[in-house]
Scaffold this motif. Structure first.
Motif, short mmCIF file in Angstrom:
data_model
loop_
_atom_site.label_atom_id
_atom_site.label_comp_id
_atom_site.label_asym_id
_atom_site.label_seq_id
_atom_site.Cartn_x
_atom_site.Cartn_y
_atom_site.Cartn_z
N VAL A 126 0.86 -1.19 0.00
CA VAL A 126 0.00 0.00 0.00
C VAL A 126 0.90 1.23 0.00
N ASP A 135 -1.80 7.04 7.94
CA ASP A 135 -1.00 6.34 6.93
C ASP A 135 0.34 7.00 6.64
N ASP A 179 5.41 0.13 2.93
CA ASP A 179 4.08 -0.47 2.80
C ASP A 179 3.23 0.07 3.96
N ARG A 204 0.27 -0.49 4.84
CA ARG A 204 -0.61 -1.40 5.57
C ARG A 204 -0.04 -1.65 6.97
N GLU A 222 -3.19 -0.86 9.66
CA GLU A 222 -3.76 -1.98 10.40
C GLU A 222 -3.77 -1.72 11.91
N GLU A 276 -11.40 2.09 1.91
CA GLU A 276 -11.42 0.94 2.81
C GLU A 276 -12.83 0.84 3.37
#
Length: 388
Positions: free
Chosen positions: A103, A112, A123, A125, A129, A336
């Motif tokens: 990502v 992010d 990345d 993610r 997460e 998302e």
């Protein structure tokens, strides 16, 4: 008292370890599960709440319905993990697969990009997460144990919604904490004012239809806290400051108020400060409660009233512009799975993080190795200050 949470949004499980709960306190798994199920409800919640059935397993620190005084560990299994094993598994994967799943496109309003810059993650993610509001599952679980402790000490904590997208619930006078809980728990938007309930739901539905999101204001109301908990002596021991910090630590919260909060800036002192009264039954109390149960960083025995402001969730179905961190090219942010409005659920989260801070303050001020000793100390203190 303290706790630590672990787990990713689509990982195997969520975990928390809570330390400092007094020994021999009654605690059942149902005390925690009731709170977790409340967190999943509310008009405007997304599909994730239909997938995950958050039920806790107590894996240490409780035996035969009573706490042991040792750390309590709790886990919640992510049922959705089976669809995410190849993405979230701990085992190495080949380079082609890794590149395909990276990502690189940060979403405005999320952690992010900032998290990627801080930890060097190409990345993102790895950031999204953990920064997901899914983490609040375990904060509610920890807070549910704190709420159980407070309840056994005669202290009731309830959270509900005051405002959604500018639609304000009217102040409801004369309701105690239990009545506030019953009314808000029966409402799809956790509001006390039935007259604005449908208007709020319609606004949430419209935001979803528009691919947008909306925010609001939550309130937590606490009855039964004795006066003098907290401190005026040191800035970092002021309990109202700790509550504000706890509220601001919740995902998407951007402001906190105690009592009438910012409204005090628009009033004269004679309209703000609460006159002190006394009678033989109640002891000292205030004629009004504009200061929300606090003076000088300490509780004053009146109900505690804390508000928190939640911004609209930043994951939108009409995405905003961002920049790919690899190509530096502009793009429209990815979508998302998300809620159009999470304010009703956030009021439950806020209720529990506030409860934990209150319970922590009590265990710091009173002897708390054994629950019966703590309860006796609080009862004696209440009687002492009533006739002071």
């Amino acid at each position: 008292m303290r706790y630590l949470t672990a787990g990713e949004s689509h990982g195997k499980q969520l975990t928390t370890i809570i330390e400092g709960i007094p020994a021999r306190m009654p605690l059942l798994k149902s005390d925690i599960n009731a709170s977790l199920l409340r967190r999943q409800k509310g008009h405007g919640r997304g599909r994730r709440m239909q997938i995950e059935k958050d039920l806790v397993e107590i894996t240490s620190g409780v035996r035969h319905g009573y706490t042991l005084g040792s750390p309590i560990s709790l886990t919640v299994t992510n049922d959705d993990y089976k669809a995410w094993v190849s993405i979230m598994g701990e085992d190495p994967i080949d380079e082609d697969e890794k590149v395909r799943r990276v990502v690189t496109r940060p979403r405005p309003g999320h952690a992010d990009l900032n998290g990627a810059l801080k930890y060097g993650h190409r990345d993102m993610r790895n950031v999204l997460e953990r920064s997901s509001a899914r983490e609040t599952t375990m904060r509610v679980a920890a807070g549910a144990i704190a709420k159980t402790m407070l309840r056994h000490l005669g202290i009731e904590v309830v959270g509900y919604v005051k405002e959604i997208a500018g639609i304000k619930a009217k102040e409801v006078e004369g309701l105690d904490a239990k009545e506030r809980f019953e009314i808000s728990d029966a409402s799809p938007v956790r509001v006390l004012d039935k007259n604005v309930e449908q208007e709020m739901m319609d606004c949430i539905d419209q935001a979803k239809a528009d691919g947008d999101s909306i925010g609001g204001v939550c309130e937590v109301y606490i009855e039964g806290m004795p006066a003098g908990v907290g401190s005026y002596v040191h800035y970092d021991r002021k309990l109202d400051a700790k509550l504000a910090s706890a509220v601001m630590s919740i995902n998407a919260f951007k402001g906190a108020e105690i009592g009438i909060g910012f409204e005090a800036a628009r009033k004269n002192g004679s309209e703000v400060h609460d006159e002190i009264l006394w009678d033989e039954t109640r002891g000292y109390y205030r004629r009004t409660n504009n200061l929300g149960g606090f003076e000088g960083g300490m509780t004053n025995g009146m109900p505690i009233v804390v508000k928190g402001v939640m911004k609209p969730i930043p994951t939108l179905y009409k995405p905003l512009q961002s920049v790919d961190i690899d190509t530096k090219e502009p793009f429209n942010a990815s979508i998302e799975r998300s809620d159009s409005c999470a304010v009703p659920a956030a009021s439950v989260v806020m209720e529990h993080v506030v409860a934990f801070e209150l319970a922590k303050a009590i265990t710091e001020q009173f002897p708390s190795d054994k629950f019966d000793t703590l309860k006796r100390a609080i009862d004696e203190y209440r009687e002492e200050i009533r006739g002071f």
